[in-house]
Design a protein around this motif. Structure first.
Motif, PDB file in Angstrom:
ATOM      1  N   GLY A 131      40.710  33.651  29.729  1.00 13.86           N
ATOM      2  CA  GLY A 131      39.761  34.128  30.662  1.00 13.86           C
ATOM      3  C   GLY A 131      38.143  33.677  30.497  1.00 13.86           C
TER       4      GLY A 131
ATOM      5  N   GLY B  89      38.121  21.379  34.133  1.00 13.30           N
ATOM      6  CA  GLY B  89      39.211  21.452  34.844  1.00 13.30           C
ATOM      7  C   GLY B  89      38.995  21.457  36.498  1.00 13.30           C
TER       8      GLY B  89
ATOM      9  N   PRO C 111      44.104  28.397  27.038  1.00 17.03           N
ATOM     10  CA  PRO C 111      44.339  28.328  28.426  1.00 17.03           C
ATOM     11  C   PRO C 111      44.633  29.635  28.743  1.00 17.03           C
TER      12      PRO C 111
ATOM     13  N   ARG D 171      48.194  34.505  38.103  1.00 17.05           N
ATOM     14  CA  ARG D 171      46.921  34.089  38.714  1.00 17.05           C
ATOM     15  C   ARG D 171      47.157  33.190  39.916  1.00 17.05           C
TER      16      ARG D 171
ATOM     17  N   GLN E 258      35.249  14.604  21.999  1.00 10.78           N
ATOM     18  CA  GLN E 258      34.386  15.405  23.084  1.00 10.78           C
ATOM     19  C   GLN E 258      33.288  16.301  22.465  1.00 10.78           C
TER      20      GLN E 258
ATOM     21  N   GLY F 169      39.780  38.393  25.188  1.00 10.51           N
ATOM     22  CA  GLY F 169      40.111  38.236  26.415  1.00 10.51           C
ATOM     23  C   GLY F 169      40.758  39.182  27.288  1.00 10.51           C
TER      24      GLY F 169
ATOM     25  N   PHE G 141      34.784  22.326  28.064  1.00 12.15           N
ATOM     26  CA  PHE G 141      34.703  21.219  27.126  1.00 12.15           C
ATOM     27  C   PHE G 141      33.369  21.558  26.362  1.00 12.15           C
TER      28      PHE G 141
ATOM     29  N   ARG H   2      37.050  19.684  24.089  1.00  9.44           N
ATOM     30  CA  ARG H   2      38.429  20.338  23.455  1.00  9.44           C
ATOM     31  C   ARG H   2      38.874  19.267  22.617  1.00  9.44           C
TER      32      ARG H   2
ATOM     33  N   GLY I  56      50.360  19.121  31.219  1.00  7.86           N
ATOM     34  CA  GLY I  56      49.509  19.926  30.362  1.00  7.86           C
ATOM     35  C   GLY I  56      48.947  19.219  29.100  1.00  7.86           C
TER      36      GLY I  56
ATOM     37  N   ARG J  23      49.959  36.401  32.119  1.00  8.80           N
ATOM     38  CA  ARG J  23      48.981  36.592  32.823  1.00  8.80           C
ATOM     39  C   ARG J  23      48.874  35.256  34.011  1.00  8.80           C
TER      40      ARG J  23
ATOM     41  N   LEU K 220      33.369  43.855  30.937  1.00 10.41           N
ATOM     42  CA  LEU K 220      32.595  42.455  30.428  1.00 10.41           C
ATOM     43  C   LEU K 220      31.190  42.262  30.822  1.00 10.41           C
TER      44      LEU K 220
ATOM     45  N   ARG L 135      50.396  23.341  27.061  1.00  7.75           N
ATOM     46  CA  ARG L 135      48.938  23.666  27.048  1.00  7.75           C
ATOM     47  C   ARG L 135      48.550  24.408  25.705  1.00  7.75           C
TER      48      ARG L 135
END
Ligand code: AP5
Length: 213
Positions: free
Chosen positions: A12, A32, A9, A127, A92, A197, A86, A88, A56, A123, A204, A171
């Motif tokens: 990035g 999400g 989580p 956010r 899945q 990240g 996805f 996770r 979480g 970080r 990038l 998380r």
């Protein structure tokens, strides 16, 4: 191009998914955001999902698999997609394998975004997210042009409920236990590409283009 973004989580994944989307014109599917939208609309799925998201925890596989299967059948994804968040869990990943097999498709890349826990915790506290359109900002590395207002749609930006220190810690634990093992599964297929990240944002696009060709 069919891509899975995998990483802890806040590493990035979403940021890089949207850069790839702009470079190659492939839509991003963020589970999400889809779940947060269901919560905001107060649907039955959203009511169930909220209980897990606030703590979480992963939302149950049967709900997420259903949502993703429905989304992947939509015509705008025929030419490709970037799955952000996805799969996770093993269940899945199995579901994704089945969906791809039914359609005679395969994954081209799994982008593994790496970042240490300490950097993630620092970080995520900074956010800011738009609850309306899902745009993501950072108080230092990617500030909105007008303070707390979304550049894209003008809505007020928020700190996500699950971006609080104790929920972030959980998380990260869930990621290590349930999601990280998926890397072994994709390792054998030779499709994993690692991206740091903490790569500077302006570098990038070039880095991702070099990796993906
Ligand atoms: P989700 O919304 O997917 O959260 P996540 O995986 O925890 O990932 P994040 O969105 O927090 O981070 P990110 O890696 O995308 O980083 P970002 O680009 O935003 O899931 C939330 C919850 O929904 C889950 O906990 C679960 O309950 C449920 N859920 C979702 N999918 C599920 C599934 N498949 N199964 C079951 N449950 C599911 O970047 C973070 C910050 O850093 C931003 O501020 C950004 O601007 C900044 N930043 C990014 N890159 C850089 C960089 N290179 N340099 C400087 N700053 C950067």
């Amino acid at each position: 191009m069919r891509i899975v973004m995998l990483g802890p989580p806040g590493s990035g994944k979403g940021t890089q998914a949207h850069i790839i989307s702009e470079l190659y014109g492939v839509p991003v599917v963020t589970t999400g955001d889809m779940l947060r939208d269901a919560v905001a609309r107060g649907t039955e799925q959203g009511r169930i999902a909220k209980k897990y998201m606030d703590r979480g925890e992963l939302v149950p596989d049967r709900i997420v698999n259903m949502v993703v299967r429905e989304r992947l059948s939509m015509p705008d994804l025929e030419a490709g997609f970037i799955l952000d968040g996805f799969p996770r869990s093993t269940a899945q990943a199995d579901a994704l394998d089945r969906i791809l097999k039914e359609r005679g498709l395969h994954l081209d890349y799994v982008i593994h975004v790496t970042l240490e826990d300490k950097a993630i915790a620092a970080r995520l506290g900074k956010r800011r997210s738009c609850p309306m359109c899902g745009a993501v900002y950072h108080l230092e590395s990617k500030p909105a042009k007008e303070g707390g207002v979304c550049d894209e749609c003008g809505s007020g930006l928020v700190l996500r409920d699950d971006d609080k220190p104790d929920v972030i810690r959980h998380r990260l634990k869930v990621y290590r236990e349930k999601t990280r093992p998926l890397l072994d599964r994709y390792e054998g297929a030779g499709i994993i590409r690692e991206v740091p990240g903490d790569c500077p944002l302006d570098e990038l696009p070039g880095l991702l283009r070099n990796l993906l060709g």
